[in-house]
Design an enzyme around this catalytic site. Structure first.
Site, PDB file in Angstrom:
ATOM      1  N   THR A 140      -4.901 -68.408  59.410  1.00 14.61           N
ATOM      2  CA  THR A 140      -5.251 -69.817  59.206  1.00 14.61           C
ATOM      3  C   THR A 140      -6.478 -69.988  58.293  1.00 14.61           C
ATOM      4  OG1 THR A 140      -6.372 -69.654  61.343  1.00 14.61           O
ATOM      5  CG2 THR A 140      -4.260 -70.771  61.324  1.00 14.61           C
ATOM      6  N   ASP A 191      -0.328 -51.354  61.198  1.00 14.61           N
ATOM      7  CA  ASP A 191      -0.387 -49.936  60.793  1.00 14.61           C
ATOM      8  C   ASP A 191       1.049 -49.455  60.662  1.00 14.61           C
ATOM      9  OD1 ASP A 191      -1.221 -47.186  60.473  1.00 14.61           O
ATOM     10  OD2 ASP A 191      -3.033 -47.653  61.616  1.00 14.61           O
ATOM     11  N   ASP A 214      -6.020 -60.334  71.320  1.00 13.74           N
ATOM     12  CA  ASP A 214      -5.746 -60.622  69.903  1.00 13.74           C
ATOM     13  C   ASP A 214      -6.250 -59.469  69.044  1.00 13.74           C
ATOM     14  OD1 ASP A 214      -5.064 -61.941  67.575  1.00 13.74           O
ATOM     15  OD2 ASP A 214      -6.794 -63.290  67.609  1.00 13.74           O
ATOM     16  N   ARG A 230     -14.833 -71.676  68.250  1.00 12.67           N
ATOM     17  CA  ARG A 230     -16.155 -72.269  68.048  1.00 12.67           C
ATOM     18  C   ARG A 230     -16.310 -73.734  68.455  1.00 12.67           C
ATOM     19  NH1 ARG A 230     -16.168 -69.486  62.251  1.00 12.67           N
ATOM     20  NH2 ARG A 230     -13.970 -69.862  62.708  1.00 12.67           N
ATOM     21  N   LYS A 247      -8.944 -65.731  75.195  1.00 15.88           N
ATOM     22  CA  LYS A 247      -8.531 -64.775  74.166  1.00 15.88           C
ATOM     23  C   LYS A 247      -9.644 -63.766  73.926  1.00 15.88           C
ATOM     24  CE  LYS A 247      -8.229 -65.676  69.560  1.00 15.88           C
ATOM     25  NZ  LYS A 247      -8.759 -64.540  68.813  1.00 15.88           N
ATOM     26  N   LYS A 306      -4.385 -57.960  66.628  1.00 14.97           N
ATOM     27  CA  LYS A 306      -3.766 -58.038  65.283  1.00 14.97           C
ATOM     28  C   LYS A 306      -3.433 -56.651  64.743  1.00 14.97           C
ATOM     29  CE  LYS A 306      -5.608 -62.498  63.839  1.00 14.97           C
ATOM     30  NZ  LYS A 306      -6.565 -62.832  64.900  1.00 14.97           N
TER      31      LYS A 306
HETATM   32  O1  C5P Z   1     -13.557 -70.485  66.161  1.00 23.02           O
HETATM   33  P1  C5P Z   1     -12.130 -70.778  65.815  1.00 23.02           P
HETATM   34  O2  C5P Z   1     -11.514 -71.890  66.629  1.00 23.02           O
HETATM   35  O3  C5P Z   1     -11.921 -70.956  64.331  1.00 23.02           O
HETATM   36  O4  C5P Z   1     -11.375 -69.443  66.256  1.00 23.02           O
HETATM   37  C1  C5P Z   1     -10.017 -69.229  66.019  1.00 23.02           C
HETATM   38  C2  C5P Z   1      -9.612 -67.965  66.697  1.00 23.02           C
HETATM   39  O5  C5P Z   1      -8.233 -67.731  66.420  1.00 23.02           O
HETATM   40  C3  C5P Z   1     -10.353 -66.725  66.226  1.00 23.02           C
HETATM   41  O6  C5P Z   1     -10.580 -65.919  67.368  1.00 23.02           O
HETATM   42  C4  C5P Z   1      -9.418 -66.029  65.275  1.00 23.02           C
HETATM   43  O7  C5P Z   1      -9.539 -64.627  65.331  1.00 23.02           O
HETATM   44  C5  C5P Z   1      -8.055 -66.473  65.808  1.00 23.02           C
HETATM   45  N1  C5P Z   1      -6.987 -66.543  64.811  1.00 23.02           N
HETATM   46  C6  C5P Z   1      -7.037 -67.361  63.705  1.00 23.02           C
HETATM   47  N2  C5P Z   1      -6.022 -67.390  62.796  1.00 23.02           N
HETATM   48  C7  C5P Z   1      -4.944 -66.641  62.984  1.00 23.02           C
HETATM   49  C8  C5P Z   1      -4.852 -65.820  64.099  1.00 23.02           C
HETATM   50  C9  C5P Z   1      -5.910 -65.812  65.020  1.00 23.02           C
HETATM   51  O8  C5P Z   1      -8.029 -68.080  63.544  1.00 23.02           O
HETATM   52  N3  C5P Z   1      -3.938 -66.714  62.144  1.00 23.02           N
END
Ligand code: C5P
Length: 249
Positions: free
Chosen positions: A135, A82, A77, A227, A50, A79
């Protein structure tokens, strides 16, 4: 698109894909060099990466090209959120990058999502996913934006709006994915971030989290993990543990 992309992005029903087709590693890193360094560490294990705002704003379409040349599937991603005309233009602008998936914000409304869906109605365009409630947001965060409903109620509302607008996939948390699956059916691609391996201490800035096994068991098509893999002392080992969780779910 190559055959892997077509297969993975169109297969939504849980259990039909291999674990590596269901894990998307979030390359939330500041440069092409850092991103490709990590990709090399995961070579042979992962098929999906991603590219989010941090990497895309630093590297642009270059990073998508690099990943495609190495044979990986790319989830862009961005997002998008607009007015309809602007989002449709953005969808057209990134349509030829070779990315397989692209996000827009469902909160942009039905007209915006319909315009995006029309702009993506061409063979080379990525499949669109509508992000429902981030999330990172818990009920009080949502309430502070003026939405008094629970995250699940708001996610379901936005999911139906996206479906009405012709958007084929959704991003939601593992906490509501089962209800979303029931509401939108088996054809929708449900992508779940906020995944933390069993036994993880803390959840960083994420609020609605679950393990990979829980998310898959509840109906997620694919998982996004950042992460827990990218910041792990041994990213390859961390990815292997999550793939094993997916396989066992
Ligand atoms: O590091 P982590 O596992 O928390 O990363 C989650 C990834 O998913 C990030 O790149 C974040 O931008 C993306 N994301 C998210 N929640 C959403 C949509 C995308 O955490 N609703």
């Amino acid at each position: 698109m190559d055959s892997t992309q077509v297969d993975t992005a169109s297969r939504c029903a849980p259990s039909e894909s291999e674990p590596a087709d269901r894990l998307i590693v979030a390359l939330d890193l500041p440069s092409v060099t850092a991103a490709l360094g990590l990709v090399d560490e995961l070579q042979g294990q992962c098929r999906w990466f991603k590219v989010g705002m941090e990497l895309y704003y630093a590297a642009g379409n270059n990073i998508v090209t690099h990943l495609r040349e190495r044979g990986f599937n790319v989830f862009l991603d961005l997002k998008l959120h607009d007015i309809p005309n602007t989002v449709a233009g953005a969808v057209r602008s990134v349509s030829s990058t070779g990315a397989s998936l692209l996000t827009i914000h469902a909160a942009g409304g039905e007209k915006m999502m319909r315009a995006a869906a029309e702009a993506a109605a061409r063979p080379e365009a990525p499949k669109l996913l509508a992000v429902t409630v981030l999330t990172s947001m818990a009920a009080p965060d949502l309430a502070a934006t003026g939405v008094a409903d629970s995250p699940e109620t708001q996610v379901l509302r936005l999911a139906k709006l996206a479906q009405n607008a012709g958007i084929p996939g959704l991003v939601c948390s593992a906490q509501e994915v089962e209800a979303v699956r029931q509401a939108v059916g088996n054809d929708a691609l449900l992508v779940v971030p906020g995944v933390r391996p069993a036994g993880t201490q803390g959840s960083d800035d994420q609020a609605r989290v679950a393990t990979a096994a829980e998310a898959i068991a509840r109906g997620a098509s694919m998982l996004v993990v950042g992460r827990p893999i990218t910041q792990a002392p041994d990213p390859s080992k961390a990815a292997a543990a999550i793939l094993a969780e997916i396989a066992g779910a």
